[in-house]
Every structure is written in structure tokens, then in C-alpha cells.
Design a protein around this motif. Structure first.
Motif: not given
Length: 501
Positions: A277-294
Motif C-alpha cells: 500500500r505504501r509503495n502505491g503512494k509513490v506514483p500516486k502522490i509523487l507523480t511530479h517526481r516520476l514524470f517531471p516534465e508533466a
């Protein structure tokens, strides 16, 4: 003779005086009668006017109340109507509607019409507005400082954030540096081919599947314009990728990218946490870190099937209401303490850790939600997040993630707290839950999520961590000595407002 004459004159004078007195008396009596008569006529008129005025006021008051009642009923009806023009009149975020909803006078709806535009091709994408004044420049810690002091300690994805660093992160300045995951060697690495692909993505629809709990669901009603404009990115861990390959056909392009229909599969290697569950929060909340050009992103949970064009979603929930962050209200709860109580009753996480989490928030001044607060609710429905990636929104996402990293993975508990700490600086649009349900089709997980930590009843079961219950890479704020005295903290009484909650 003279005496008789005087007597006669005196008698006539007396009689004349008597007649004058009598006539004056008669006149007085007559005047008194006339006055009495007029008075007797005036009294009923005054009574009639007085009664008439009172009746007029009462009738006017009743008519005014009926007018208000009709207006309220029309307000409620317009919010339930399937006619686009009428439903467009509805203001579900108004104080009146919220008051009626809290009083239970608004019929609960699972789904309701969304006032979206008809044609995605007619939408004019606005130019990016003026950048935030606070913060203007946002940077992140990339090296876990705690590891430098203790070389034997492995780097943590969220870092060893101190209580002082946490407190300072809520103080807004034009230039800020905060923890925001993605510490060096902390895990959650993407393949180089996916990093390269993500650099061209300005508009993103992101989702995620971890620990093999779901399979991707293809969006429907997506216009050709949105298919060209948006990157549809499905973030998974390696275990989920293996599970998906066993159940769904995965296509690989000539560059090595993996596809399932419209979804581009993005694999995160080395999951940063023990808890899925905590792993799933990485792309959910930190979308701007995973995809910084968005520039814009729409997050949807992996169990959701999107049925509304994403361009229509951005127009409805960001551009039309002039906001840069939108999220749905929770269906049942408005207070984080009420949500925490429901999590404990439904055994969604360890009860003593939920209580400790809430005691820290209570000690730091977090009050239960009430109608006087600036927000419609302190509890969101976190399965969808609609964002423009401004500096302030990125900061909010970092602070929200830090709370999930420090405490429990139940992000609905920490969302309202971060809003409270940022005060009026962070403005967002919280839309009705029934609209949220009209954006998706909800599918069941492929299997039920369960963990032994959810059944823990006391902190004694964590002692020494002999059972392996204590997470080694997340939730460390619950085990690091807190600088405040929590012994005297009493959690607010929670009335159960919903049987379903």
C-alpha cells in the motif's frame, strides 16, 4: 315699585344664566356624545388596522419562508436533475448545499450527472498562468543525511527526516528545500527507456498496480485529440508485471517499451517499502517526481476504468473553476478522526498505530472537521487526483507524501492535516462524491488485500520486531521519539454518522 323692578330684572338674569348654563351643559353633553361617538368609531378602526398589519406581517413571513423553501427544494432538485442545463445551475460546493447535506436533507446519490462539455475538440487549453509567489523555487533532498552519520544504515527512499525538518517544511518561503522521496539508492528506479519516454509527456493520465492486486482496465470514450495529447502511464512493480503477463497480452515496441492497449507500462524496480500500500503512494502522490516534465496529471487507482475523456476532466475540475488541484469528497466522512475510527473498525491498519498517528495530529492542533472550517471536508476520496504541476502543488504533494512516509500509508488521514498546516495558502477544488463515481467504473481487486499488521491490537506485539510486523523502511515516525508529550492527549469522540463507513 323700584324694588319689584330690581327683583324682576334679577330673576330674569338668573333664569337667563340658568338657560345659558343649561344650554352649555347640553352643548357639552352633545359634544361629549359626539366625541364619544367618534371615539367609539375610531377604536374599532385602530383595532382593525392593527390586526390587519399583524396579519400582513404573518402572511408576508409565511410567503417569504415558502419562497426560501421553494428555492432550497429547487436547489436540491437541480443537483439531482439529469438535464444538463438545470444540473449546471447546481452549486454543490455552496454553503447552503453543504448545510442541507449535513442535515441529511439531500438525497444521497451514488452517481450524478457531471456538467462537462460535449466536445473535447472545442476545448481551448489555457496558457499556463502566473507562477506561484510562494514557493518560487522548490528543490529536494537527494542524499539521506542520516546514512552519512551511520554508514551501516541503508538509504531510505523517503530519507531520515527529522522532526525539525518536518516542522520547517510547513513554513512557506520563496525558496524551499524539502524531503520528497527518491533518495539515492532508495529504490523505485525506472528503466532508461521509460525515463526517455516520460520526458515527452506534458499531459499525463497515471495509474498504478502493486503486488498483483489488479489488471489494467482500458479507458473508454477517449477522443482522438486526447489520445494524441495524453500519455497513459501504468506504473507497476515487477511482481505485478509478472502477474499481468500471465493474464493479459503485453506488447513490446521496437524501443523496448511495454504496452497494454493504450497504457504504457512503467516498471518501478526495487520497491522502496515493505508494505505494498505504501509503495502505491509513490506514483500516486509523487507523480511530479516520476514524470517531471508533466504540466497536468490525472491520477486514477488501478482498480478504476476511466469512462470520461481526460481533457473534459481538466476543463471541468481545473480550468472552469480556476483551480490547479482537484480531489473528490469522501462519501461518508469529513473528519480525519472519523475516518481513523472507520479504518480501525474495518481492520485496514494496526489500531494502535492509527491511534498514535491521530494523537500526534491532535497534539499539533488538528481539530475535527466542522462547518466553520475553510474546507468542505478534511477527508478526500483519494482514488482520483487532478493537478496542474505548479510549485505550490508540488510542495503540497511532497509534504503529503512525507506524512505517509513517516506515519501510516492511509493517505486520507494525512491529506487534511497538510491542508490545515498550509492554511489558506493552498486552495483546491473538492468536488461531490457522486461526480467522482460518474467518472469511472469500479472493478474488484483480483484478490483481497490482507496483512498481519492490520490485526495488531497493541504496541506490545511490535516489541523487538521479532514477529516482523514493524516496517523497516516506512512509518519510522511512529517509532522515533516524538518531541511532544502525547500521554495527556485524548482523541475526540467520534459519532458514527454512517453505517457504511
Amino acid at each position: 315699585m323700584e324694588t319689584d323692578t330690581r327683583h324682576s330684572f334679577s330673576s330674569r338674569a338668573i333664569r337667563r344664566t340658568d338657560r345659558n348654563n343649561q344650554s352649555q351643559k347640553n352643548k357639552d353633553v352633545e359634544d361629549g356624545f359626539l366625541f364619544s361617538s367618534r371615539f367609539s368609531q375610531d377604536v374599532p378602526m385602530k383595532i382593525i388596522w392593527k390586526r390587519g398589519f399583524i396579519r400582513l406581517v404573518l402572511v408576508g413571513g409565511i410567503l417569504w419562508m415558502l419562497l426560501i423553501l421553494v428555492a432550497l427544494l429547487f436547489h436540491i432538485w437541480s443537483c439531482q436533475s439529469s438535464v444538463a442545463f438545470i444540473s449546471g445551475i447546481c452549486r454543490k460546493d455552496s454553503k447552503v448545499f453543504i448545510m442541507l447535506d449535513n442535515m441529511g436533507l439531500v438525497p444521497k446519490q451514488h452517481r450524478c450527472p457531471i456538467p462537462i462539455m460535449d466536445d473535447p475538440n472545442s476545448i481551448v487549453i489555457p496558457e499556463r498562468g502566473i507562477s506561484d509567489t510562494i514557493p518560487q523555487k522548490l528543490s529536494y533532498y537527494l542524499v539521506d543525511e542520516h546514512v552519512k552519520a551511520e554508514p551501516q544504515s541503508p538509504p531510505l527512499f523517503g530519507g531520515h527526516q527529522s522532526w525539525k525538518q518536518r516542522e520547517d517544511s510547513f513554513k512557506l518561503n520563496s525558496t524551499m528545500k524539502v524531503h520528497c522521496g527518491f533518495m539515492q539508492n532508495g529504490g523505485a528506479e525506472m528503466d532508461a527507456v521509460d525515463v526517455k519516454y516520460a520526458k515527452k509527456c506534458r499531459f499525463v493520465v497515471a495509474s498504478g498496480i502493486f503486488d498483483g492486486y489488479d489488471t489494467p482496465h482500458q479507458p473508454s470514450n477517449i477522443s482522438l485529440r486526447s489520445q494524441k495529447l495524453f500519455c497513459f502511464l501504468m506504473v507497476v512493480d515487477e511482481k505485478s508485471l509478472d502477474f499481468i503477463k500471465q493474464n493479459v497480452s503485453v506488447r513490446e515496441d521496437r524501443h523496448g517499451g511495454k504496452w497494454i492497449g493504450i497504457w504504457r507500462i512503467v516498471v518501478l524496480h526495487h520497491p522502496p517499502y515493505d508494505e505494498p500500500r505504501r509503495n502505491g503512494k509513490v506514483p500516486k502522490i509523487l507523480t511530479h517526481r516520476l514524470f517531471p516534465e508533466a504540466q497536468y496529471s490525472i491520477w486514477i487507482d488501478g482498480k478504476m476504468e476511466l469512462i470520461v475523456d481526460p481533457l473534459l476532466i481538466l476543463e471541468r475540475y481545473l480550468w472552469r473553476v480556476k483551480r490547479t488541484f482537484a480531489i473528490a469528497r469522501h462519501k461518508h466522512h469529513q473528519s480525519i478522526y472519523e475516518e481513523a475510527d472507520a479504518i480501525k473498525r474495518r481492520k485496514r491498519y494496526a489500531r494502535p498505530l492509527i491511534d498514535l498517528h491521530m494523537k500526534i495530529y491532535r497534539f499539533e492542533g488538528m481539530e475535527p472537521w466542522n462547518p466553520m472550517k475553510n474546507t468542505l471536508s478534511d477527508v478526500p476520496e483519494g482514488a482520483i487526483i487532478i493537478r496542474e504541476h505548479t510549485a505550490l502543488n508540488d510542495l503540497f504533494s511532497c509534504l503529503w507524501f512525507n506524512e505517509v512516509n513517516l506515519f501510516t500509508p492511509r493517505d486520507q488521514l494525512s491529506f487534511g492535516y497538510v491542508v490545515y498546516r498550509l492554511g489558506r495558502s493552498f486552495k483546491f477544488f473538492m468536488f461531490p462524491n457522486c461526480e467522482y463515481n460518474s467518472l469511472f467504473i469500479l472493478h474488484k481487486h483480483t484478490r483481497e488485500h490482507s496483512s498481519v499488521v492490520e490485526w495488531v491490537k497493541s504496541l506490545d506485539e511490535f516489541q523487538g520486531n521479532a514477529t516482523g510486523l514493524k516496517e523497516s523502511r516506512g512509518g519510522l515516525g511512529l517509532w522515533t521519539p516524538y518531541p511532544g508529550d502525547l500521554k495527556s492527549v485524548v482523541l475526540p469522540h467520534v459519532p458514527r454518522t454512517s453505517q457504511a463507513g
